[in-house]
Design an enzyme around this catalytic site. Structure first.
Site, PDB file in Angstrom:
ATOM      1  N   ASP A  37      35.338 -14.932  17.969  1.00 24.45           N
ATOM      2  CA  ASP A  37      35.940 -14.372  17.379  1.00 24.45           C
ATOM      3  C   ASP A  37      36.818 -14.816  16.314  1.00 24.45           C
ATOM      4  OD1 ASP A  37      37.594 -11.651  16.934  1.00 24.45           O
ATOM      5  OD2 ASP A  37      39.780 -13.408  16.940  1.00 24.45           O
ATOM      6  N   ILE A  38      36.035 -15.422  15.111  1.00 30.99           N
ATOM      7  CA  ILE A  38      36.536 -16.248  14.345  1.00 30.99           C
ATOM      8  C   ILE A  38      36.997 -15.664  13.305  1.00 30.99           C
ATOM      9  CG2 ILE A  38      35.527 -17.508  11.971  1.00 30.99           C
ATOM     10  CD1 ILE A  38      34.676 -19.091  14.904  1.00 30.99           C
ATOM     11  N   GLU A  39      36.891 -14.364  12.227  1.00 27.78           N
ATOM     12  CA  GLU A  39      37.411 -13.886  11.491  1.00 27.78           C
ATOM     13  C   GLU A  39      37.876 -14.792  10.470  1.00 27.78           C
ATOM     14  OE1 GLU A  39      39.709 -10.699  13.561  1.00 27.78           O
ATOM     15  OE2 GLU A  39      39.228 -10.860  14.892  1.00 27.78           O
ATOM     16  N   GLN A  40      37.984 -15.688   9.571  1.00 25.37           N
ATOM     17  CA  GLN A  40      38.237 -15.983   8.703  1.00 25.37           C
ATOM     18  C   GLN A  40      37.248 -16.327   7.224  1.00 25.37           C
ATOM     19  OE1 GLN A  40      38.008 -20.708   9.947  1.00 25.37           O
ATOM     20  NE2 GLN A  40      38.503 -19.439  12.115  1.00 25.37           N
TER      21      GLN A  40
END
Length: 358
Positions: A119-122
């Protein structure tokens, strides 16, 4: 002396004796893959005891490790997954990636987990070092987990569309190729509002489906896509509310967009169900966005508009999952329903779980 010491060492129980489950067999990793994935995020507390385990295939743990949850999930044949998050700038160096992955594999083994949810979401721009490093991270993580924990699962969370939503301009097809599947977060779809600054559905039907078509257009196999739906909504304070129920919002910019859902507050489905019947309007239905909403006044007299998903809106999207042959469905998150003994709440909760497989 030394023979006695050697004998004592040989009698030390194997690592499996450290299993926290009453039945040590429950510490064995889950290797079976279900035909239809129901992917649940667990964020807090003990609500997991009330999940519909007849459906659950994977639980991504975004809460402190709970060995009781691991044992119980394994008893139901469901995988339990680590959360994987790391600053992208930290994994441009291959050595840093290798170190991070090794730490996660060791942690998964020590906790008898069945894989990892990345879950990176950057924000990542195309053709940058971070762009290539992110794809490499997913590939190397998948290879390491599959090698070290046979049958394990590596998944990657993506925004509702591959079109650089929130500046997440990832190599989506490349990432899909090298992991087990993508969990598509078909919510927070108002994170960037480019048109009128008005409240809208968290997961509007047509926009949601267009995102999947865009993923598939990138030659991503539908079986590599799990639809994520929200078990929460957004409560917006209206600067003005027109007769057509357009709720004008404060302008809160986000990653280049002039407005965003950051103007509102996230509200759980359980809380929404306690409020909707006593609101000014009761439940309303938007035919275009195929989502429910309602208006209410707070104690200070301010008008609010709440957008959310319920069994009707979820069932429509779940039907698309079946029709398009996606890998499955899941939600953020499993703990946002009312799992109390109240009969009304119990029925509402049962209906939400049932909507996943209409």
């Amino acid at each position: 002396m030394w023979p006695l010491l050697l004998l004592l060492l040989l009698e030390v129980p194997p690592c499996s004796a450290l299993c926290p489950c009453q039945d040590p067999a429950l510490c064995a990793q889950i290797t079976d893959t279900k035909e239809f994935e129901v992917f649940v995020f667990h964020s807090r507390g003990k609500n997991w005891k009330s999940y519909d385990w007849s459906q659950v295939s994977s639980v991504a743990v975004f809460a402190p490790y709970d060995p009781e949850l691991m044992c119980y999930a394994h008893s139901k044949g469901a995988r339990v997954l680590l959360k994987g998050d790391v600053p992208v700038k930290n994994i441009v160096d291959p050595k840093e990636r290798t170190t991070w992955i090794a730490q996660k594999v060791d942690l998964a083994k020590s906790q008898y987990m069945d894989g990892i949810n990345l879950d990176i979401e950057q924000p990542v721009l195309k053709q940058t070092p971070e762009y290539y490093a992110l794809t490499a991270l997913v590939q190397e993580t998948t290879e390491a987990f599959h090698r070290e924990i046979p049958g394990s699962q590596v998944t990657f969370d993506v925004a509702w569309s591959p079109n650089c939503v929130d500046l997440r301009c990832y190599n989506y097809s490349g990432i899909a190729d090298v992991c087990d599947f993508l969990f598509v977060m078909s919510y927070d779809e108002q994170s960037q509002i480019w048109t009128e600054c008005i409240a809208g559905a968290n997961s509007p039907y047509n926009q949601t489906l267009s995102g999947y078509e865009d993923f598939i257009h990138l030659n991503i196999d539908p079986k590599k896509l799990v639809m994520g739906i929200p078990w929460y909504g957004y409560d917006y304070v209206c600067l003005a509310l027109s007769e057509g129920n357009n709720c004008t919002l404060h302008k809160v910019p986000f990653r280049g967009a002039p407005c965003s859902d950051a103007a509102g507050q996230q509200v759980s489905y359980g809380t929404i169900m306690k409020q909707v019947d006593s609101s000014i309007t009761g439940r309303l239905w938007d035919k275009t966005q195929k989502s429910p909403f309602y208006n209410y006044k707070d104690k200070q007299g301010k008008l609010h508009q709440v957008w959310y998903d319920d069994p009707q809106s979820i069932s429509l999207k779940a039907a698309y999952v079946k029709e398009r042959g996606l890998r499955g469905i899941g939600m953020w998150n499993g703990d946002l329903l009312d799992y109390s003994t109240d009969p009304v709440a119990q029925q509402q909760t049962e209906d939400m779980w049932r909507a996943l497989r209409p």
